[in-house]
Design an enzyme around this catalytic site. Structure first.
Site, PDB file in Angstrom:
ATOM      1  N   ARG A 212      12.857   2.628 -21.558  1.00 24.55           N
ATOM      2  CA  ARG A 212      12.890   1.668 -22.471  1.00 24.55           C
ATOM      3  C   ARG A 212      13.932   1.449 -23.476  1.00 24.55           C
ATOM      4  O   ARG A 212      14.473   0.332 -23.824  1.00 24.55           O
ATOM      5  CB  ARG A 212      11.413   1.538 -23.320  1.00 24.55           C
ATOM      6  CG  ARG A 212      10.246   1.482 -22.354  1.00 24.55           C
ATOM      7  CD  ARG A 212       8.933   1.414 -23.045  1.00 24.55           C
ATOM      8  NE  ARG A 212       8.617   2.457 -23.607  1.00 24.55           N
ATOM      9  CZ  ARG A 212       7.282   3.420 -22.909  1.00 24.55           C
ATOM     10  NH1 ARG A 212       6.378   2.601 -21.946  1.00 24.55           N
ATOM     11  NH2 ARG A 212       7.136   4.314 -23.448  1.00 24.55           N
ATOM     12  N   PHE A 228       4.271  -5.962 -14.933  1.00 20.20           N
ATOM     13  CA  PHE A 228       3.435  -4.772 -15.037  1.00 20.20           C
ATOM     14  C   PHE A 228       3.795  -4.247 -16.446  1.00 20.20           C
ATOM     15  O   PHE A 228       4.151  -3.032 -16.870  1.00 20.20           O
ATOM     16  CB  PHE A 228       3.904  -3.417 -14.180  1.00 20.20           C
ATOM     17  CG  PHE A 228       3.985  -3.996 -12.770  1.00 20.20           C
ATOM     18  CD1 PHE A 228       2.723  -4.121 -12.027  1.00 20.20           C
ATOM     19  CD2 PHE A 228       5.148  -4.515 -12.174  1.00 20.20           C
ATOM     20  CE1 PHE A 228       2.788  -4.502 -10.814  1.00 20.20           C
ATOM     21  CE2 PHE A 228       5.229  -4.888 -10.860  1.00 20.20           C
ATOM     22  CZ  PHE A 228       3.980  -4.878 -10.059  1.00 20.20           C
ATOM     23  N   ASP A 250       0.851  -9.101 -16.458  1.00 15.53           N
ATOM     24  CA  ASP A 250      -0.115  -7.585 -16.089  1.00 15.53           C
ATOM     25  C   ASP A 250      -1.217  -8.371 -15.720  1.00 15.53           C
ATOM     26  O   ASP A 250      -1.811  -9.325 -16.044  1.00 15.53           O
ATOM     27  CB  ASP A 250      -0.287  -7.089 -17.298  1.00 15.53           C
ATOM     28  CG  ASP A 250      -0.672  -5.530 -17.092  1.00 15.53           C
ATOM     29  OD1 ASP A 250       0.101  -4.461 -17.059  1.00 15.53           O
ATOM     30  OD2 ASP A 250      -1.845  -5.302 -16.613  1.00 15.53           O
ATOM     31  N   CYS A 339       7.046   5.380 -10.018  1.00 11.70           N
ATOM     32  CA  CYS A 339       6.424   6.596 -10.428  1.00 11.70           C
ATOM     33  C   CYS A 339       5.667   7.264  -9.390  1.00 11.70           C
ATOM     34  O   CYS A 339       4.914   8.165  -9.461  1.00 11.70           O
ATOM     35  CB  CYS A 339       5.486   6.292 -11.604  1.00 11.70           C
ATOM     36  SG  CYS A 339       3.990   5.298 -11.238  1.00 11.70           S
TER      37      CYS A 339
HETATM   38  N1  SAH Z   1       5.417  -0.670 -18.251  1.00 14.25           N
HETATM   39  C1  SAH Z   1       4.396  -0.258 -18.943  1.00 14.25           C
HETATM   40  C2  SAH Z   1       3.551   0.683 -18.204  1.00 14.25           C
HETATM   41  C3  SAH Z   1       3.134   0.029 -16.887  1.00 14.25           C
HETATM   42  S1  SAH Z   1       1.714   0.673 -16.124  1.00 14.25           S
HETATM   43  C4  SAH Z   1       4.820   0.594 -20.214  1.00 14.25           C
HETATM   44  O1  SAH Z   1       6.223   0.825 -20.399  1.00 14.25           O
HETATM   45  O2  SAH Z   1       4.058   1.132 -21.003  1.00 14.25           O
HETATM   46  C5  SAH Z   1       1.277  -0.487 -14.822  1.00 14.25           C
HETATM   47  C6  SAH Z   1       0.782  -1.550 -15.478  1.00 14.25           C
HETATM   48  O3  SAH Z   1       0.673  -2.447 -14.273  1.00 14.25           O
HETATM   49  C7  SAH Z   1      -0.750  -1.460 -15.801  1.00 14.25           C
HETATM   50  O4  SAH Z   1      -0.916  -2.279 -17.232  1.00 14.25           O
HETATM   51  C8  SAH Z   1      -1.612  -2.356 -14.953  1.00 14.25           C
HETATM   52  O5  SAH Z   1      -2.828  -2.950 -15.494  1.00 14.25           O
HETATM   53  C9  SAH Z   1      -0.633  -3.316 -14.373  1.00 14.25           C
HETATM   54  N2  SAH Z   1      -0.872  -3.647 -12.962  1.00 14.25           N
HETATM   55  C10 SAH Z   1      -1.526  -2.791 -11.943  1.00 14.25           C
HETATM   56  N3  SAH Z   1      -1.224  -3.696 -10.714  1.00 14.25           N
HETATM   57  C11 SAH Z   1      -0.925  -4.714 -10.971  1.00 14.25           C
HETATM   58  C12 SAH Z   1      -0.633  -5.998 -10.206  1.00 14.25           C
HETATM   59  N4  SAH Z   1      -0.859  -6.073  -9.039  1.00 14.25           N
HETATM   60  N5  SAH Z   1      -0.195  -7.031 -10.986  1.00 14.25           N
HETATM   61  C13 SAH Z   1       0.220  -7.049 -12.341  1.00 14.25           C
HETATM   62  N6  SAH Z   1       0.007  -5.970 -13.083  1.00 14.25           N
HETATM   63  C14 SAH Z   1      -0.506  -4.928 -12.316  1.00 14.25           C
END
Ligand code: SAH
Length: 398
Positions: A212, A228, A250, A339
């Protein structure tokens, strides 16, 4: 008191001698030491076919990973003292790196505590027990955490789906004090409210912290798309560092409602918008509408959870990265993360490079990163190095 023994088959001691901590069921000499004699979580001593002691740990006959070693010392006692020792070492490392008490305090095998993850939110700890052996040590773990860290409260989030593989049930409980429903994480110059009991994983993804920060040089005056986004870790920091407009996407409306609150708390509510939906669908719609961005972040959940999902997962990373690159302006920056420990860093880079070729674009890789130092990597366990991030700059066709 000597522990019951698990004996390995001939030559199956090599991985442990190279420093690994796991024994798989097919490596055990079940004639000499039948696994059926053990209950999940029993402490054991592991020895080679020649009777050489390789360490002590705990067993789970129900799991593919039958034994996890806790110590190479044949006389080690797996209990509160050993746990407190490991915790002190884990805490010392985090205190050395971070000025504030917000970090992953324990990262399982890499911190010598297989089956335990613990995140710190100031004076609140959130612990996850992922194996039967560590679950059995729960009272000792909680009391060692109390002694070493002196938190006000500890929440146990034992609701990870992976617990089923160890034959463990799913539950969430307060193990000390009264953990709040919500805490505020401080990262860089921003503050983030996160839900503890009802949030994802332990509440916050500390592993992406360095990435980040890695993004910030590119965001001034930019239009940013944070795919996401969860509660806004990337996108809100981008907005706070001068991005003109940031769109957070999200699939969880709950995560987005936290993101909107976090944007307001950080004074950037006017610079963000949220889209609730599946990132793949949203990308298709944005592209069709002709919308373009200067910075795109793609931080999906693990798309390859198990080895057998590799082909389908790889195809999903390919679709995602191509769609993300397609809504990027010329000279735009893509930060693409994975990840999934099954996806090698080189493969992620290749996925991004091939997406550029298919879209007839030029590309430069300008930076890359991994998980932060509060997620150390165990040198003999490649699974502990799971997070990779590549940063690429889009260019006109070469
Ligand atoms: N980028 C974030 C962490 C992401 S965790 C940070 O820096 O804190 C992954 C996220 O993807 C979760 O919030 C989950 O709700 C979302 N997610 C899972 N599948 C998804 C999809 N198909 N489309 C959009 N969001 C999704």
């Amino acid at each position: 008191m000597s522990l019951p023994v698990i004996q390995l088959r001939p030559r199956e001691d090599r991985r442990l001698r190279a420093g690994h901590l796991w024994v798989f069921s097919n490596e055990i000499d079940c004639q000499a030491t039948p696994l059926t004699a053990f209950e999940p979580g029993d402490p054991v001593r592991v020895q080679s076919a020649h009777g050489r002691c390789l360490g002590v740990g705990y067993v789970n006959p129900q799991s593919l990973i039958s034994v996890r070693l806790m110590s190479g010392d044949p006389h080690a006692v797996i209990g509160r003292e050993l746990l407190a020792d490991r915790l002190r070492r884990a805490l010392a490392w985090r205190e050395r790196i971070y000025g504030l008490p917000f970090y992953r305090l324990v990262f399982a095998e890499a911190d010598g505590l297989p089956g335990l993850v613990c995140d710190r939110y100031g004076d609140v700890l959130v612990a996850q027990f992922t194996t039967a052996g560590m679950e059995r040590l729960k009272d000792d773990v909680i009391s060692a955490l109390e002694q070493v860290v002196r938190p006000k409260s500890i929440l146990v989030r034992n609701d990870a789906p992976s617990r089923a593989l160890e034959g463990l049930s799913s539950y969430v409980e307060a193990a000390l004090g009264e953990p709040p429903d919500e805490v505020t994480v401080v990262e860089g110059s921003c503050r983030f409210r996160v839900a503890l009991g009802a949030g994802q994983k332990t509440g916050w993804f500390y592993d992406q912290r360095p990435n980040r920060a890695r993004l910030l040089p590119y965001v001034a005056r930019a239009r940013v798309l944070d795919l996401f986004s969860y509660v806004g870790g990337f996108g809100i920091q981008a907005a706070a560092h001068g991005a003109h407009h940031t769109t957070l996407v999200d699939a969880s409306e709950r995560a987005l409602s936290y993101a909107r609150a976090n944007a307001a708390d950080n004074g950037v509510a006017a610079h963000i918008a949220t889209i609730h939906g599946d990132a793949f669908d949203v990308l298709r719609d944005l592209r069709a509408a002709g919308l373009r961005f200067d910075v795109v972040i793609s931080d999906p959940p693990a798309l390859i959870k198990r080895r057998k999902d590799y082909d389908a997962g790889l195809a999903a990373y390919q679709r995602l990265n191509e769609a993300a690159l397609a809504v990027l302006n010329e000279e735009g920056v893509l930060l693409s993360a994975s990840c999934s420990h099954h996806l090698e860093r080189e493969t992620l880079s290749r996925v991004v490079a091939q997406a550029a070729i298919r879209l007839r674009r030029g590309l430069q890789f300008v930076d890359e990163g991994g998980q932060g130092p509060d997620h150390p990597v165990h040198p003999a366990i490649p699974e502990t190095a799971y997070l990779k991030t590549v940063v690429a700059r889009s260019l006109p066709a070469p």
